[in-house]
Design a protein around this motif. Structure first.
Motif, PDB file in Angstrom:
ATOM      1  N   ASN A  45     -42.046 -34.677 -32.436  1.00  0.00           N
ATOM      2  CA  ASN A  45     -43.520 -35.067 -32.312  1.00  0.00           C
ATOM      3  C   ASN A  45     -43.907 -34.141 -30.856  1.00  0.00           C
ATOM      4  O   ASN A  45     -45.780 -34.700 -30.466  1.00  0.00           O
ATOM      5  CB  ASN A  45     -42.841 -36.170 -30.466  1.00  0.00           C
ATOM      6  N   SER A  46     -43.721 -33.563 -30.381  1.00  0.00           N
ATOM      7  CA  SER A  46     -44.497 -32.610 -29.818  1.00  0.00           C
ATOM      8  C   SER A  46     -45.317 -31.478 -31.163  1.00  0.00           C
ATOM      9  O   SER A  46     -46.599 -30.723 -30.569  1.00  0.00           O
ATOM     10  CB  SER A  46     -43.197 -31.081 -29.585  1.00  0.00           C
TER      11      SER A  46
ATOM     12  N   GLU B 131     -32.314 -37.281 -31.575  1.00  0.00           N
ATOM     13  CA  GLU B 131     -33.618 -37.058 -29.854  1.00  0.00           C
ATOM     14  C   GLU B 131     -34.285 -35.873 -30.183  1.00  0.00           C
ATOM     15  O   GLU B 131     -35.250 -35.826 -29.855  1.00  0.00           O
ATOM     16  CB  GLU B 131     -32.565 -37.777 -28.769  1.00  0.00           C
ATOM     17  N   LYS B 132     -33.165 -34.586 -30.062  1.00  0.00           N
ATOM     18  CA  LYS B 132     -33.687 -33.523 -29.818  1.00  0.00           C
ATOM     19  C   LYS B 132     -34.577 -33.049 -31.130  1.00  0.00           C
ATOM     20  O   LYS B 132     -35.352 -32.940 -30.906  1.00  0.00           O
ATOM     21  CB  LYS B 132     -32.972 -32.649 -29.589  1.00  0.00           C
ATOM     22  N   TYR B 133     -34.594 -33.591 -32.202  1.00  0.00           N
ATOM     23  CA  TYR B 133     -35.248 -33.103 -33.461  1.00  0.00           C
ATOM     24  C   TYR B 133     -36.066 -34.662 -33.377  1.00  0.00           C
ATOM     25  O   TYR B 133     -37.388 -34.137 -33.991  1.00  0.00           O
ATOM     26  CB  TYR B 133     -35.033 -33.136 -34.836  1.00  0.00           C
ATOM     27  N   LEU B 134     -36.444 -35.178 -32.924  1.00  0.00           N
ATOM     28  CA  LEU B 134     -37.446 -36.163 -32.968  1.00  0.00           C
ATOM     29  C   LEU B 134     -38.079 -36.254 -32.351  1.00  0.00           C
ATOM     30  O   LEU B 134     -39.920 -36.026 -31.808  1.00  0.00           O
ATOM     31  CB  LEU B 134     -36.770 -37.753 -32.401  1.00  0.00           C
ATOM     32  N   LYS B 135     -38.222 -35.273 -30.595  1.00  0.00           N
ATOM     33  CA  LYS B 135     -38.681 -35.279 -29.772  1.00  0.00           C
ATOM     34  C   LYS B 135     -39.213 -33.652 -30.261  1.00  0.00           C
ATOM     35  O   LYS B 135     -40.790 -33.482 -29.749  1.00  0.00           O
ATOM     36  CB  LYS B 135     -38.106 -34.413 -28.521  1.00  0.00           C
ATOM     37  N   LEU B 136     -38.822 -32.628 -30.850  1.00  0.00           N
ATOM     38  CA  LEU B 136     -39.538 -31.634 -31.226  1.00  0.00           C
ATOM     39  C   LEU B 136     -40.623 -31.895 -33.011  1.00  0.00           C
ATOM     40  O   LEU B 136     -41.555 -31.473 -32.788  1.00  0.00           O
ATOM     41  CB  LEU B 136     -38.513 -30.715 -32.213  1.00  0.00           C
TER      42      LEU B 136
END
Length: 89
Positions: free
Chosen positions: A86-87, A79-84
């Motif tokens: 996407n941002s 989740e952390k890297y997906l958010k990164l």
């Protein structure tokens, strides 16, 4: 109430909380405003001498949490890297 009685009461309350809520050591510590080390000692050592039947139930829950730990950690990292990612887009 003596210190020994207070500890015994806390151990039983923590154990009951873990069983009712399927809570982790960390969440239980936060709920009772004590350290994770204290909760761990309470429900893995002290509880065995206070109430062996309750200990068995709590131990099953803790074992389940241990078995699932790597899955939760992996999902959190994902989740952390997906958010990164996407941002940045």
């Amino acid at each position: 109430m003596s210190k020994h009685q207070e500890i015994k009461k806390r151990v039983l309350e923590e154990a009951t909380y873990v069983i009712k809520t399927n809570s982790t050591v960390r969440a239980t510590a936060k709920q009772f405003q004590v350290s994770k080390s204290t909760v761990h000692l309470d429900i893995t050592v002290r509880l065995f001498y206070i109430n062996p039947e309750l200990f068995k139930k709590v131990n099953e829950i803790l074992q389940k949490h241990t078995d699932e730990c790597h899955i939760r950690g992996g999902n959190a990292t994902r989740e952390k890297y997906l958010k990164l990612r996407n941002s940045k887009q």
